[in-house]
Design an enzyme around this catalytic site. Structure first.
Site, mmCIF file in Angstrom:
data_model
loop_
_atom_site.group_PDB
_atom_site.id
_atom_site.type_symbol
_atom_site.label_atom_id
_atom_site.label_comp_id
_atom_site.label_asym_id
_atom_site.label_seq_id
_atom_site.Cartn_x
_atom_site.Cartn_y
_atom_site.Cartn_z
ATOM 1 N N GLY A 1 2.659 2.418 10.734
ATOM 2 C CA GLY A 1 3.596 3.533 10.573
ATOM 3 C C GLY A 1 4.309 3.927 11.853
ATOM 4 O O GLY A 1 4.938 4.975 11.918
ATOM 5 N N ASN B 1 0.875 -1.172 0.000
ATOM 6 C CA ASN B 1 0.000 0.000 0.000
ATOM 7 C C ASN B 1 0.917 1.227 0.000
ATOM 8 O O ASN B 1 1.491 1.569 1.029
ATOM 9 C CB ASN B 1 -0.892 -0.027 1.247
ATOM 10 C CG ASN B 1 -1.730 1.231 1.374
ATOM 11 O OD1 ASN B 1 -1.760 2.072 0.479
ATOM 12 N ND2 ASN B 1 -2.406 1.370 2.504
ATOM 13 N N TRP B 2 1.036 1.849 -1.156
ATOM 14 C CA TRP B 2 1.990 2.961 -1.274
ATOM 15 C C TRP B 2 1.462 4.258 -0.691
ATOM 16 O O TRP B 2 2.174 5.252 -0.640
ATOM 17 C CB TRP B 2 2.375 3.157 -2.747
ATOM 18 C CG TRP B 2 3.149 2.014 -3.323
ATOM 19 C CD1 TRP B 2 3.560 0.893 -2.673
ATOM 20 C CD2 TRP B 2 3.620 1.889 -4.672
ATOM 21 N NE1 TRP B 2 4.250 0.073 -3.530
ATOM 22 C CE2 TRP B 2 4.302 0.659 -4.760
ATOM 23 C CE3 TRP B 2 3.519 2.690 -5.806
ATOM 24 C CZ2 TRP B 2 4.890 0.212 -5.953
ATOM 25 C CZ3 TRP B 2 4.100 2.249 -6.983
ATOM 26 C CH2 TRP B 2 4.792 1.027 -7.049
ATOM 27 N N LYS B 3 0.199 4.273 -0.317
ATOM 28 C CA LYS B 3 -0.430 5.482 0.232
ATOM 29 C C LYS B 3 -0.188 6.651 -0.725
ATOM 30 O O LYS B 3 -0.113 6.451 -1.934
ATOM 31 C CB LYS B 3 0.054 5.717 1.669
ATOM 32 C CG LYS B 3 -0.125 4.440 2.522
ATOM 33 C CD LYS B 3 0.024 4.634 3.995
ATOM 34 C CE LYS B 3 -0.184 3.300 4.708
ATOM 35 N NZ LYS B 3 -0.092 3.380 6.153
ATOM 36 N N GLU C 1 -5.074 -4.898 10.597
ATOM 37 C CA GLU C 1 -4.045 -3.879 10.801
ATOM 38 C C GLU C 1 -4.331 -3.141 12.103
ATOM 39 O O GLU C 1 -5.149 -2.205 12.126
ATOM 40 C CB GLU C 1 -4.054 -2.867 9.654
ATOM 41 C CG GLU C 1 -3.775 -3.468 8.294
ATOM 42 C CD GLU C 1 -3.232 -2.416 7.322
ATOM 43 O OE1 GLU C 1 -2.113 -2.596 6.853
ATOM 44 O OE2 GLU C 1 -3.920 -1.425 7.063
ATOM 45 N N GLY D 1 3.037 -1.061 4.264
ATOM 46 C CA GLY D 1 3.086 0.359 3.947
ATOM 47 C C GLY D 1 4.519 0.780 3.634
ATOM 48 O O GLY D 1 5.027 0.560 2.537
ATOM 49 N N GLY D 2 5.182 1.367 4.620
ATOM 50 C CA GLY D 2 6.510 1.960 4.409
ATOM 51 C C GLY D 2 7.498 1.053 3.688
ATOM 52 O O GLY D 2 8.190 1.483 2.740
ATOM 53 N N HIS E 1 -9.334 1.127 4.984
ATOM 54 C CA HIS E 1 -8.064 1.347 5.685
ATOM 55 C C HIS E 1 -8.288 2.295 6.859
ATOM 56 O O HIS E 1 -9.125 3.198 6.784
ATOM 57 C CB HIS E 1 -7.031 1.933 4.712
ATOM 58 C CG HIS E 1 -5.650 1.935 5.300
ATOM 59 N ND1 HIS E 1 -5.232 2.902 6.183
ATOM 60 C CD2 HIS E 1 -4.619 1.067 5.161
ATOM 61 C CE1 HIS E 1 -3.992 2.628 6.557
ATOM 62 N NE2 HIS E 1 -3.596 1.518 5.956
ATOM 63 N N SER F 1 3.668 -2.052 10.301
ATOM 64 C CA SER F 1 5.129 -2.119 10.483
ATOM 65 C C SER F 1 5.701 -3.498 10.164
ATOM 66 O O SER F 1 6.653 -3.948 10.818
ATOM 67 C CB SER F 1 5.519 -1.669 11.901
ATOM 68 O OG SER F 1 5.088 -0.337 12.121
ATOM 69 N N GLU G 1 -6.744 4.769 7.844
ATOM 70 C CA GLU G 1 -6.605 6.191 7.493
ATOM 71 C C GLU G 1 -7.873 6.709 6.816
ATOM 72 O O GLU G 1 -8.260 7.860 7.000
ATOM 73 C CB GLU G 1 -5.359 6.380 6.604
ATOM 74 C CG GLU G 1 -4.081 6.215 7.429
ATOM 75 C CD GLU G 1 -2.898 5.637 6.684
ATOM 76 O OE1 GLU G 1 -2.893 5.651 5.439
ATOM 77 O OE2 GLU G 1 -1.965 5.147 7.352
HETATM 78 P P1 13P Z 1 3.247 0.440 7.649
HETATM 79 O O1 13P Z 1 3.754 -0.844 7.045
HETATM 80 O O2 13P Z 1 3.986 1.649 7.148
HETATM 81 O O3 13P Z 1 3.131 0.370 9.127
HETATM 82 O O4 13P Z 1 1.755 0.649 7.092
HETATM 83 C C1 13P Z 1 0.861 -0.421 7.172
HETATM 84 C C2 13P Z 1 -0.343 -0.065 6.412
HETATM 85 O O5 13P Z 1 -1.069 0.853 6.744
HETATM 86 C C3 13P Z 1 -0.636 -0.844 5.193
HETATM 87 O O6 13P Z 1 -1.912 -0.607 4.738
#
Ligand code: 13P
Length: 248
Positions: free
Chosen positions: A171, A9-11, A165, A231-232, A93, A210, A95
């Site tokens: 994050g 998920n590149w956000k 999640e 994510g990251g 998600h 994470s 967010e």
């Molecule tokens: P991180 O891997 O950066 O914690 O993000 C997880 C995430 O929100 C994937 O959708």
């Protein structure tokens, strides 16, 4: 036997240049028995489609409208996702829920709209730190899932993915322990089995929060952890490939 799924998920990150480099890096030398998916920002989906067609890597959206078309400024429809060959779309998600106010009902409507277009929803669920500390993790997660199951009805449950999640792990560098992840994943599978045992057995439940190369293998070694939503670490080709490799 559930094939693992590793999804990036590149956000809201990247540019046409950086995405070109990242996709090149992911495709080259990728070794994994997992299904591998990237979810770039919607504006770069066509670029991903051009670069990934004919490779082992699939592409999808991070969010979608529940409407098919019309006066919905700024939205992307499931028909558009289908038109650009998105196999999966992330919905719900944390967010989207916390920043954009999406409710369980909103997420359920998106789930139905995707399934009706033959796109596989990746339904994100998870508790906040306060909810975990109050001992209400499963109550929260059950409500998030049950709203979708009810709205969808049994004939829309043929192919979907759940991503657990924990909000406190997203994050933050804090990861659920393998035991914490397995406990919630097993409870989610048990919840699904109350609706339909075969749905429970075939539905993949991903862990997100994470996840990185250093912890991916031990998280995914759990019997009910069927891959990851990253994510990251999905923004660095070598790190993402290492996680894909750890999936088998
Ligand atoms: P991180 O891997 O950066 O914690 O993000 C997880 C995430 O929100 C994937 O959708």
């Amino acid at each position: 036997m559930r094939q693992p799924l590793v999804a990036g998920n590149w956000k809201m990150n990247g540019s046409s240049q950086s995405i070109r480099e990242l996709l090149d890096g992911i495709v080259s030398g990728l070794e994994s028995k997992a299904e591998v998916l990237v979810c770039p920002p919607a504006i770069y989906i066509q670029q991903a489609r051009e670069m990934l067609s004919g490779t082992a890597v699939k592409w999808g959206l991070q969010n979608v409208s529940d409407k098919a078309s019309g006066a919905f400024t700024g939205e992307t429809s499931p028909l558009m996702a289908k038109d650009l060959d998105c196999k999966y779309v992330i919905i719900g998600h944390s967010e989207r829920r916390s920043i954009f106010g999406e409710t369980d009902k909103d997420v359920a409507a998106k789930f139905c709209a995707l399934v009706d277009q033959g796109i596989v929803p990746i339904l994100c669920v998870g508790e906040t730190l306060e909810e975990r500390e109050a001992g209400t993790t499963m109550k929260v997660v059950e409500k998030q899932i049950e709203t979708v199951l009810q709205e969808a009805g049994s004939n829309r449950l043929g192919n979907f993915v759940i991503a657990y999640e924990p909000v406190w792990a997203i994050g933050t560098g804090l990861t659920a322990t393998p035991e914490q992840a397995q406990e919630v994943h097993a409870a989610i599978r048990e919840l699904l089995s109350r609706t339909d045992e075969s749905v429970a057995q075939k539905t993949r439940i991903l862990y997100g929060g994470s996840m990185k190369a250093a912890n991916a293998a031990e998280l995914m070694a759990n019997p009910d952890v069927d891959g990851g939503l990253i994510g990251g670490a999905s923004l660095v080709a070598e790190d993402f490939k290492a996680i894909c490799h750890a999936a088998g």
